[in-house]
Design an enzyme around this catalytic site. Structure first.
Site, mmCIF file in Angstrom:
data_model
loop_
_atom_site.group_PDB
_atom_site.id
_atom_site.type_symbol
_atom_site.label_atom_id
_atom_site.label_comp_id
_atom_site.label_asym_id
_atom_site.label_seq_id
_atom_site.Cartn_x
_atom_site.Cartn_y
_atom_site.Cartn_z
ATOM 1 N N ASP A 110 10.578 21.350 46.176
ATOM 2 C CA ASP A 110 10.191 19.981 46.543
ATOM 3 C C ASP A 110 10.604 19.013 45.445
ATOM 4 O O ASP A 110 10.114 19.099 44.311
ATOM 5 C CB ASP A 110 8.659 19.970 46.738
ATOM 6 C CG ASP A 110 8.128 18.638 47.246
ATOM 7 O OD1 ASP A 110 8.930 17.724 47.489
ATOM 8 O OD2 ASP A 110 6.892 18.534 47.408
ATOM 9 N N HIS A 129 0.586 19.336 51.304
ATOM 10 C CA HIS A 129 0.761 19.503 49.856
ATOM 11 C C HIS A 129 -0.250 18.599 49.150
ATOM 12 O O HIS A 129 -0.095 17.382 49.148
ATOM 13 C CB HIS A 129 2.215 19.119 49.517
ATOM 14 C CG HIS A 129 2.546 19.138 48.067
ATOM 15 N ND1 HIS A 129 3.699 18.550 47.558
ATOM 16 C CD2 HIS A 129 1.905 19.669 46.995
ATOM 17 C CE1 HIS A 129 3.739 18.725 46.259
ATOM 18 N NE2 HIS A 129 2.664 19.388 45.883
ATOM 19 N N HIS A 131 6.205 18.260 56.172
ATOM 20 C CA HIS A 131 5.603 18.302 54.836
ATOM 21 C C HIS A 131 4.803 17.017 54.621
ATOM 22 O O HIS A 131 5.318 15.912 54.752
ATOM 23 C CB HIS A 131 6.716 18.431 53.788
ATOM 24 C CG HIS A 131 6.221 18.629 52.401
ATOM 25 N ND1 HIS A 131 5.746 19.830 51.919
ATOM 26 C CD2 HIS A 131 6.118 17.762 51.363
ATOM 27 C CE1 HIS A 131 5.382 19.709 50.658
ATOM 28 N NE2 HIS A 131 5.591 18.450 50.296
ATOM 29 N N MET A 161 7.851 22.836 42.168
ATOM 30 C CA MET A 161 8.206 21.410 42.103
ATOM 31 C C MET A 161 9.487 21.277 41.292
ATOM 32 O O MET A 161 9.582 21.796 40.175
ATOM 33 C CB MET A 161 7.097 20.598 41.435
ATOM 34 C CG MET A 161 5.852 20.382 42.271
ATOM 35 S SD MET A 161 6.118 19.607 43.887
ATOM 36 C CE MET A 161 6.899 18.049 43.472
ATOM 37 N N GLY A 219 4.544 13.222 42.448
ATOM 38 C CA GLY A 219 3.984 11.869 42.450
ATOM 39 C C GLY A 219 4.811 10.828 43.169
ATOM 40 O O GLY A 219 4.253 9.877 43.710
ATOM 41 N N SER A 235 13.663 11.504 50.838
ATOM 42 C CA SER A 235 14.677 10.449 50.960
ATOM 43 C C SER A 235 15.961 10.959 51.618
ATOM 44 O O SER A 235 16.616 10.227 52.367
ATOM 45 C CB SER A 235 14.976 9.851 49.587
ATOM 46 O OG SER A 235 14.941 10.828 48.592
ATOM 47 N N MET A 269 -1.733 12.375 47.852
ATOM 48 C CA MET A 269 -1.831 12.043 46.420
ATOM 49 C C MET A 269 -3.092 11.236 46.162
ATOM 50 O O MET A 269 -3.408 10.318 46.921
ATOM 51 C CB MET A 269 -0.637 11.197 45.994
ATOM 52 C CG MET A 269 0.690 11.847 46.264
ATOM 53 S SD MET A 269 1.984 10.731 45.757
ATOM 54 C CE MET A 269 3.427 11.687 46.180
ATOM 55 N N ASP A 278 2.447 14.951 52.080
ATOM 56 C CA ASP A 278 2.082 14.797 50.665
ATOM 57 C C ASP A 278 0.832 13.946 50.502
ATOM 58 O O ASP A 278 0.847 12.747 50.794
ATOM 59 C CB ASP A 278 3.226 14.107 49.912
ATOM 60 C CG ASP A 278 4.419 15.017 49.731
ATOM 61 O OD1 ASP A 278 4.251 16.104 49.160
ATOM 62 O OD2 ASP A 278 5.516 14.634 50.175
ATOM 63 N N GLY A 322 12.220 10.290 45.905
ATOM 64 C CA GLY A 322 13.448 9.674 45.423
ATOM 65 C C GLY A 322 13.810 9.958 43.973
ATOM 66 O O GLY A 322 14.640 9.244 43.402
ATOM 67 N N MET A 343 -1.674 16.968 46.141
ATOM 68 C CA MET A 343 -1.502 16.580 44.727
ATOM 69 C C MET A 343 -2.787 15.866 44.338
ATOM 70 O O MET A 343 -2.845 14.634 44.219
ATOM 71 C CB MET A 343 -0.266 15.692 44.582
ATOM 72 C CG MET A 343 1.026 16.487 44.636
ATOM 73 S SD MET A 343 2.468 15.466 44.942
ATOM 74 C CE MET A 343 2.398 15.356 46.709
ATOM 75 N N SER A 380 9.593 15.476 54.363
ATOM 76 C CA SER A 380 8.372 14.925 53.771
ATOM 77 C C SER A 380 8.152 13.516 54.297
ATOM 78 O O SER A 380 8.975 12.618 54.069
ATOM 79 C CB SER A 380 8.507 14.886 52.248
ATOM 80 O OG SER A 380 7.561 13.980 51.723
ATOM 81 N N GLY A 415 14.050 15.928 44.951
ATOM 82 C CA GLY A 415 15.464 15.751 44.609
ATOM 83 C C GLY A 415 16.414 16.622 45.408
ATOM 84 O O GLY A 415 17.536 16.888 44.961
HETATM 85 C C1 DX5 Z 1 6.803 14.293 45.387
HETATM 86 C C2 DX5 Z 1 6.509 14.858 46.739
HETATM 87 C C3 DX5 Z 1 7.704 15.137 47.550
HETATM 88 C C4 DX5 Z 1 8.567 13.939 47.879
HETATM 89 C C5 DX5 Z 1 9.976 14.414 47.770
HETATM 90 O O1 DX5 Z 1 5.748 14.458 44.538
HETATM 91 O O2 DX5 Z 1 5.788 16.076 46.620
HETATM 92 O O3 DX5 Z 1 7.402 15.865 48.741
HETATM 93 O O4 DX5 Z 1 8.339 13.384 49.133
HETATM 94 O O5 DX5 Z 1 10.815 13.336 47.873
HETATM 95 P P1 DX5 Z 1 12.388 13.434 47.651
HETATM 96 O O6 DX5 Z 1 12.900 14.478 48.604
HETATM 97 O O7 DX5 Z 1 12.860 12.064 47.972
HETATM 98 O O8 DX5 Z 1 12.604 13.826 46.223
HETATM 99 ZN ZN ZN Z 2 5.511 17.450 48.420
#
Ligand code: DX5
Ligand code: ZN
Length: 251
Positions: free
Chosen positions: A175, A66, A33, A137, A142, A198, A37, A35, A145, A68, A8, A177
């Site tokens: 997606d 993705h 990936h 998810m 949002g 991360s 937002m 993201d 990390g 959001m 991501s 953690g």
């Molecule tokens: C969060 C994103 C993720 C994010 C994941 O809302 O959709 O794609 O980048 O980040 P990590 O892998 O650090 O949890």
């Molecule tokens: Zn994502």
């Protein structure tokens, strides 16, 4: 089933974005990936079409976008025009989810539907035949990390059972953690597309991607061996039953 790491770029160093994407490509990563937002569906704002358009010029990777975003139906055409290969919308964000799926399909890209941790799999189970991927998810959408929410594992298992029962060709993406520990948990549960921010971008990118993909290969091999072993056990049970029946019928 194809297992893939989907880095991501939310966790990338935006000052060196092009260079980091080149490193991912060199390491054999196929999915990127992305993201998006909007500050409404989720509290934060990331980036939009101009960034995607710009990196599209330099990369042949599969752009897994993705969204959001509230009412993503409004932007599907724009994201396809700027280079998306798949678009994932949130079930909770759409005015009309069926219509959103149709719009993505008609635009000629792959269709993904995502659910937040509190949304049950049941809410989208009737749509499985119409999508290419379901994104579970495993944190609140949002921010990168965050810590993996263990209650989501059960949802992956449930979704995998539904997909297998109906013999559908639908990818399960997770997606949030994902790290050394949770990677194994989600793959065992049935996920095959692993988003990681991360985990991939903290520290040395090249070293991370190399070792994460190696670990994924190892887990994949173990899962395949287990499947063969269970298959053999099943076959053993089947042959045993036939022999028992034959004997009990007087042979
Ligand atoms: C969060 C994103 C993720 C994010 C994941 O809302 O959709 O794609 O980048 O980040 P990590 O892998 O650090 O949890
Ligand atoms: Zn994502």
């Amino acid at each position: 089933m194809e297992y893939r790491l989907c880095p991501s770029i939310l966790s990338a160093d935006f000052n060196r974005l092009g260079e980091q994407i080149k490193i991912l490509e060199k390491e054999g990563v196929e999915y990127l990936h992305i993201d998006v937002m909007d500050g409404d569906f989720v509290p934060s704002i990331s980036f939009g079409m101009p960034v995607i358009k710009s990196i599209r010029k330099e990369s042949n990777m599969f752009f897994d976008v993705h969204l959001m975003v509230t009412e993503p139906e409004r932007y599907i055409r724009d994201f396809v025009e700027c280079g998306a290969d798949s678009i994932t919308v949130h079930a909770e964000a759409c005015e009309d989810l069926e219509r959103a799926i149709e719009l993505i399909r008609d635009a000629g890209v792959k269709v993904g539907v995502s659910i937040k941790p509190a949304t049950p799999v049941n809410d989208i189970s009737h749509l499985l035949e119409d999508v290419d991927m379901v994104l579970i998810m495993t944190v609140q959408p949002g921010f990168g990390g965050q810590k993996y929410l263990p209650e989501c594992t059960e949802k992956i298992v449930e979704l995998k059972e539904l997909i297998d029962r109906e013999e559908l060709d639908v990818d399960i993406q997770v997606d949030g953690g994902i790290n050394d520990e949770t990677m194994e948990t989600v793959m065992k549960a049935g996920a095959n597309l692993l988003v990681a921010g991360s985990y991939v971008f903290s520290g040395d990118l090249e070293t991370n991607v190399y070792s994460i993909q190696k670990k994924m290969d190892k887990i994949k091999l173990i899962l395949q061996l287990l499947a063969i072993a269970f298959g053999a056990l099943g076959l053993g049970w089947f042959i045993g039953t036939i022999i028992t029946l034959y004997i009990s019928c007087g042979g």
